[in-house]
Design a protein around this motif. Structure first.
Motif, PDB file in Angstrom:
ATOM      1  N   GLN A 177       0.948  -1.070  -0.064  1.00 35.20           N
ATOM      2  CA  GLN A 177       0.167  -0.043  -0.091  1.00 35.20           C
ATOM      3  C   GLN A 177       0.905   1.211   0.169  1.00 35.20           C
ATOM      4  N   ALA A 178       1.186   1.815  -1.117  1.00 32.44           N
ATOM      5  CA  ALA A 178       2.257   2.632  -1.286  1.00 32.44           C
ATOM      6  C   ALA A 178       1.794   4.194  -0.662  1.00 32.44           C
ATOM      7  N   GLN A 179       0.342   4.334  -0.548  1.00 38.59           N
ATOM      8  CA  GLN A 179       0.113   5.451  -0.024  1.00 38.59           C
ATOM      9  C   GLN A 179       0.175   5.425   1.579  1.00 38.59           C
ATOM     10  N   THR A 180       0.959   6.105   2.330  1.00 33.90           N
ATOM     11  CA  THR A 180       0.952   6.101   3.690  1.00 33.90           C
ATOM     12  C   THR A 180      -0.113   6.906   4.085  1.00 33.90           C
ATOM     13  N   GLU A 181      -0.276   7.889   3.808  1.00 36.18           N
ATOM     14  CA  GLU A 181      -1.327   8.755   4.430  1.00 36.18           C
ATOM     15  C   GLU A 181      -2.235   9.677   3.051  1.00 36.18           C
ATOM     16  N   ILE A 182      -3.417   9.914   3.214  1.00 41.53           N
ATOM     17  CA  ILE A 182      -4.235  10.423   2.235  1.00 41.53           C
ATOM     18  C   ILE A 182      -5.115  11.561   3.221  1.00 41.53           C
ATOM     19  N   SER A 183      -5.187  12.816   2.694  1.00 42.85           N
ATOM     20  CA  SER A 183      -5.946  13.669   3.256  1.00 42.85           C
ATOM     21  C   SER A 183      -7.046  14.499   2.253  1.00 42.85           C
ATOM     22  N   VAL A 184      -8.261  14.412   2.464  1.00 37.11           N
ATOM     23  CA  VAL A 184      -9.314  14.819   1.402  1.00 37.11           C
ATOM     24  C   VAL A 184     -10.311  15.619   2.292  1.00 37.11           C
ATOM     25  N   THR A 205      -5.311 -19.072   1.661  1.00 39.72           N
ATOM     26  CA  THR A 205      -6.341 -20.150   2.205  1.00 39.72           C
ATOM     27  C   THR A 205      -7.246 -19.670   3.062  1.00 39.72           C
ATOM     28  N   GLY A 206      -7.418 -18.068   3.483  1.00 36.82           N
ATOM     29  CA  GLY A 206      -8.338 -17.685   4.172  1.00 36.82           C
ATOM     30  C   GLY A 206      -7.607 -17.699   5.675  1.00 36.82           C
ATOM     31  N   ASP A 207      -6.835 -18.310   5.827  1.00 40.62           N
ATOM     32  CA  ASP A 207      -5.917 -18.377   7.218  1.00 40.62           C
ATOM     33  C   ASP A 207      -4.733 -17.399   7.295  1.00 40.62           C
ATOM     34  N   ASP A 208      -3.686 -17.650   6.273  1.00 34.51           N
ATOM     35  CA  ASP A 208      -2.577 -16.817   6.251  1.00 34.51           C
ATOM     36  C   ASP A 208      -2.739 -15.560   5.718  1.00 34.51           C
ATOM     37  N   MET A 209      -3.311 -14.604   6.556  1.00 38.46           N
ATOM     38  CA  MET A 209      -3.525 -13.151   5.951  1.00 38.46           C
ATOM     39  C   MET A 209      -2.340 -12.482   6.034  1.00 38.46           C
ATOM     40  N   ARG A 210      -1.875 -12.146   4.961  1.00 36.04           N
ATOM     41  CA  ARG A 210      -0.652 -11.072   4.666  1.00 36.04           C
ATOM     42  C   ARG A 210      -1.201  -9.412   4.402  1.00 36.04           C
ATOM     43  N   PHE A 211      -1.319  -8.735   5.787  1.00 37.65           N
ATOM     44  CA  PHE A 211      -1.463  -7.382   5.298  1.00 37.65           C
ATOM     45  C   PHE A 211      -0.577  -6.565   5.053  1.00 37.65           C
ATOM     46  N   GLY A 212      -0.966  -5.292   4.081  1.00 35.02           N
ATOM     47  CA  GLY A 212      -0.260  -4.236   3.903  1.00 35.02           C
ATOM     48  C   GLY A 212       0.007  -3.287   5.130  1.00 35.02           C
ATOM     49  N   ALA A 213       0.704  -2.314   4.733  1.00 36.39           N
ATOM     50  CA  ALA A 213       1.050  -1.513   5.911  1.00 36.39           C
ATOM     51  C   ALA A 213       0.064  -0.227   6.316  1.00 36.39           C
ATOM     52  N   GLY A 214      -0.902  -0.435   5.373  1.00 37.03           N
ATOM     53  CA  GLY A 214      -2.071   0.367   5.937  1.00 37.03           C
ATOM     54  C   GLY A 214      -2.166   1.854   5.064  1.00 37.03           C
ATOM     55  N   THR A 215      -3.215   2.379   4.766  1.00 37.86           N
ATOM     56  CA  THR A 215      -3.232   3.848   4.500  1.00 37.86           C
ATOM     57  C   THR A 215      -4.089   4.756   5.475  1.00 37.86           C
ATOM     58  N   ARG A 216      -3.703   5.345   5.904  1.00 43.65           N
ATOM     59  CA  ARG A 216      -4.181   6.469   7.032  1.00 43.65           C
ATOM     60  C   ARG A 216      -5.147   7.374   6.131  1.00 43.65           C
ATOM     61  N   LEU A 217      -6.482   7.409   6.151  1.00 45.36           N
ATOM     62  CA  LEU A 217      -7.275   8.255   5.479  1.00 45.36           C
ATOM     63  C   LEU A 217      -7.794   9.448   6.401  1.00 45.36           C
ATOM     64  N   THR A 218      -7.628  10.816   6.029  1.00 43.23           N
ATOM     65  CA  THR A 218      -8.188  11.767   6.989  1.00 43.23           C
ATOM     66  C   THR A 218      -9.179  12.663   6.232  1.00 43.23           C
ATOM     67  N   VAL A 219     -10.619  12.559   6.421  1.00 45.50           N
ATOM     68  CA  VAL A 219     -11.212  13.502   5.734  1.00 45.50           C
ATOM     69  C   VAL A 219     -11.609  14.494   6.400  1.00 45.50           C
ATOM     70  N   LYS A 220     -11.365  15.675   6.072  1.00 49.04           N
ATOM     71  CA  LYS A 220     -11.601  17.155   6.814  1.00 49.04           C
ATOM     72  C   LYS A 220     -13.055  17.609   6.285  1.00 49.04           C
ATOM     73  N   PRO A 221     -13.707  18.182   7.336  1.00 55.67           N
ATOM     74  CA  PRO A 221     -15.026  18.655   7.059  1.00 55.67           C
ATOM     75  C   PRO A 221     -14.842  19.995   6.375  1.00 55.67           C
TER      76      PRO A 221
END
Lengths: 115, 113
Positions: free
Chosen positions: B6-13, B97-113
């Motif tokens: 997950q190449a996007q570490t943080e996104i702000s919209v 298999t449904g067991d061996d989940m390999r997760f990405g590092a995650g993308t932090r999404l911030t939605v501003k009002p």
């Protein structure tokens, strides 16, 4: 809606102390997983149970970590002694069966801080 | 070996903008499953979608849509008309298999009002 329960939600301990986390999976879910999530990273599997049996504990640091699911329902993860590097979120998940097209459902996690 | 990027570490919209979260995966398995989870500040991982490798149909669920492209090994997630409540860390995951989940590092999404 059925949920995975975990306790405690937060735990602060000093290094060299023992800590234990509890997980109660969704009723009827035979497969239970414990994950560790370091801040800023994705969860990583520590141990997987099918009923009361360990299926995979290859990533569990067995010198200090232990896990059990004695009656094939709820489970306990223990760390003894805790080290500073163990500070993380510990997540429990469960699923209906092992293998095939299934989905893991996660609990709220236990945030551990080791001082 | 399995890998999720997950190449996007943080996104702000700003609220009501559309936003796409990218996920690229690597696997040698011919059968595999892809997942998206949402992790709000409270900490629990909330399941959003599971897709198997034989089903390349795009899926839409309300404001959420997913674009699975085997040719580019991507499984991107789009939120239409984003809302403040969408603010969270989003994880893409891969499993044979449904067991061996390999997760990405995650993308932090911030939605501003």
């Amino acid at each position: 809606e059925a949920e995975v329960a975990q306790s405690p939600r937060y735990k602060i301990t000093e290094k060299s102390q023992a800590v234990a986390f509890w997980c109660d999976p969704i009723s009827g879910h035979a497969t239970l997983y414990w994950y560790r999530q370091i801040l800023g990273q994705g969860p990583e599997l520590l141990v997987q149970f099918q009923d009361e049996s360990v299926v995979d504990d290859s990533q569990l640091p067995k010198d200090r970590f232990s896990a059990e699911r004695l009656k094939g329902v709820d489970s306990t993860l223990k760390i003894q002694p805790a080290e500073l590097g163990d500070s993380a979120m510990y997540l429990c998940a469960s699923s209906l069966s092992s293998g095939g097209a299934k989905t893991q459902y996660f609990g709220p996690g236990t945030r551990l801080l080791v001082l | 070996a399995q890998k999720v990027t997950q190449a996007q570490t943080e996104i702000s919209v700003v609220e009501k903008e559309d936003v796409t979260l990218d996920c690229v995966y690597e696997t040698r398995d011919t059968t595999y499953y892809l997942f998206w989870y949402k992790q709000p500040p409270s900490g629990e991982l909330v399941f959003l979608i599971r897709r198997n490798s034989f089903d390349e149909q795009n899926e839409i669920s309300g404001r959420y849509s997913w674009n699975f492209q085997k040719s580019t090994s991507s499984f991107n997630f789009t939120i239409t008309a984003s809302q403040v409540v969408d603010s969270a860390v989003y994880f893409c995951a891969l499993s044979a298999t449904g067991d061996d989940m390999r997760f990405g590092a995650g993308t932090r999404l911030t939605v501003k009002p």
